[in-house]
Design a protein around this motif. Structure first.
Motif, PDB file in Angstrom:
ATOM      1  N   ALA A   1       0.926  -1.101  -0.029  1.00  0.00           N
ATOM      2  CA  ALA A   1      -0.110  -0.164  -0.070  1.00  0.00           C
ATOM      3  C   ALA A   1       0.865   1.329  -0.029  1.00  0.00           C
ATOM      4  O   ALA A   1       0.569   2.107  -0.623  1.00  0.00           O
ATOM      5  CB  ALA A   1      -0.905   0.103   1.192  1.00  0.00           C
ATOM      6  N   PHE A   2       2.069   1.362   0.634  1.00  0.00           N
ATOM      7  CA  PHE A   2       2.784   2.427   1.100  1.00  0.00           C
ATOM      8  C   PHE A   2       4.227   2.387  -0.006  1.00  0.00           C
ATOM      9  O   PHE A   2       4.887   3.123   0.378  1.00  0.00           O
ATOM     10  CB  PHE A   2       3.193   2.641   2.112  1.00  0.00           C
ATOM     11  N   ASN A   3       4.187   1.127  -0.787  1.00  0.00           N
ATOM     12  CA  ASN A   3       5.320   1.206  -1.654  1.00  0.00           C
ATOM     13  C   ASN A   3       6.701   1.216  -0.871  1.00  0.00           C
ATOM     14  O   ASN A   3       7.553   1.935  -1.258  1.00  0.00           O
ATOM     15  CB  ASN A   3       5.500   2.457  -2.556  1.00  0.00           C
ATOM     16  N   LEU A   4       6.806   0.172  -0.005  1.00  0.00           N
ATOM     17  CA  LEU A   4       8.001   0.174   0.902  1.00  0.00           C
ATOM     18  C   LEU A   4       8.631  -1.021   0.859  1.00  0.00           C
ATOM     19  O   LEU A   4       9.436  -1.293   1.550  1.00  0.00           O
ATOM     20  CB  LEU A   4       7.606   0.056   2.309  1.00  0.00           C
ATOM     21  N   ALA A   5       8.664  -1.680  -0.520  1.00  0.00           N
ATOM     22  CA  ALA A   5       9.000  -3.343  -0.708  1.00  0.00           C
ATOM     23  C   ALA A   5      10.577  -3.302  -0.327  1.00  0.00           C
ATOM     24  O   ALA A   5      10.927  -4.075   0.371  1.00  0.00           O
ATOM     25  CB  ALA A   5       8.745  -3.701  -2.049  1.00  0.00           C
TER      26      ALA A   5
END
Length: 386
Positions: free
Chosen positions: A229-233
């Motif tokens: 959801a927050f693009n933190l991969a």
């Protein structure tokens, strides 16, 4: 919420923007093109400025932050004491499967499904048991009859995707409860990947597996993360969540290194993402994704009427059936070669993905429109459309 300009996105060094040449529109891997939530930017900036770049601590506010998020967003109150962190959802899946399935045991997956599921089961020493989703013509659903048969035949666990990738299906509470009852009946575990849960659209009636029933709490393990959801991969942080003493004992028994693999920046970013301060950002993202999934439907209807697409209930990934166009089992190859649009290969999701593509619409309307326009132009070169 607006995506960043294409020129700025091409300055990124992540997989989405480095796998293909600059003339390719990358809509394959699950990264989004939006600015970070301000609370995350602030947390990471503060850490860099203070040199807070060491090992993740043995005690962090992560579990409490997720518990607050789950209560606000889902009406679910998981216990922080029954959570442990690790690097990512895939690692959590493997470590739990290693302890609930003996080497050679069969683990049920529901294709078409996130391609690493097949590899993660094997990494854990188990064997994949395929029970495909049922396509009712209007939606996809768990094949509970097939799952019962597999459990009756000896399968020891179910690797669930809730919400489901690539279809974007939000499994109903009734089907999840039925799955939990089957797992109790046959003494099996359910390991639920819930990484896309924060992206369930309002009204989609998303239910965390561990919240669905006492039976689910007895047999279930959930792995959650802020990364999709927050693009933190790239920051490496996920939580393994349990809700009963037996399952909690399994997670507590994991080696300390499993938890130490959590990234310090991932933990800091996830705490910020799960805070109330980021709720408005997430709500704005959901509005944008709703607009984009509807735009995609309109574009496909106008330019590729032979395509079959159902708007997903969660996430930013579109599962599109291009079988009717006659572009073969893996149409993404032609689309990449001739249209310069990178989509995820359908067959990677299982045999059920033949003729399909997965498209990431977590980007700007302009990029989505350009991608479909390029793909539609291929029809002009097809003999049956000439």
């Amino acid at each position: 919420m607006r995506a960043l300009p294409l020129a700025q996105l091409r300055e990124r060094t992540s997989e989405k923007w480095r796998e293909y040449p600059a003339d390719v529109l990358p809509l394959f891997v699950a990264e989004t093109d939006f600015p970070l939530a301000p609370a995350i930017t602030h947390a990471l900036d503060r850490a860099v400025r203070s040199g807070d770049t060491g090992y993740v601590a043995s005690r962090t506010p992560l579990a409490e932050a997720f518990a607050g998020f789950a209560q606000r967003r889902y009406g679910w109150s998981p216990e922080p004491a029954r959570m442990r962190s690790t690097a990512d959802v895939s690692m959590g899946i493997v470590e739990i499967l290693r302890r609930v399935a003996a080497p050679g045991d069969r683990v049920i997956v529901n294709p078409p499904v996130y391609p690493p599921f097949f590899e993660l089961v094997e990494e854990a020493g188990a064997v994949v048991e395929r029970v495909p989703l049922r396509d009712t013509g209007d939606e996809w659903e768990l094949d509970l009859v097939g799952i019962r048969a597999a459990l009756e035949d000896g399968a020891r666990a179910v690797l669930l995707c809730n919400p489901h990738n690539p279809t974007g299906t939000v499994h109903s509470a009734a089907s999840l409860a039925a799955l939990a009852d089957l797992a109790v009946e046959y003494g099996a575990a359910v390991v639920s990947d819930e990484i896309h849960a924060p992206l369930a659209q309002p009204g989609a009636a998303y239910t965390p597996f561990l919240a669905v029933s006492d039976a689910a709490r007895q047999v279930g393990y959930a792995i959650v993360s802020a990364s999709k959801a927050f693009n933190l991969a790239g920051l490496k942080c996920a939580l393994m969540v349990t809700a009963a003493e037996d399952t909690s004992r399994v997670v507590r028994g994991l080696p300390v290194e499993v938890e130490w693999r959590t990234g310090q920046f991932g933990m800091l970013a996830a705490v910020a993402a799960f805070s109330e301060e980021s709720d408005a950002w997430l709500d704005g993202l959901l509005v944008t994704l709703d607009e984009n999934r509807r735009l995609l439907a309109d574009l496909l209807a106008e330019h590729l009427p032979g395509a079959r697409y159902r708007m997903p209930d969660a996430g930013y990934l579109a599962w599109i059936d291009l079988t009717g166009l006659g572009w073969g089992a893996n149409p993404s190859k032609r689309i990449l070669r001739e249209a310069k649009v990178a989509l995820h290969f359908g067959p990677a999701f299982g045999a059920e993905g033949a003729g399909h593509v997965r498209l990431n619409f977590g980007t700007s309307p302009e990029i989505i429109t350009e991608a479909i326009t390029r793909i539609a132009a291929l029809r002009a070169h097809d003999p049956h459309d000439a």
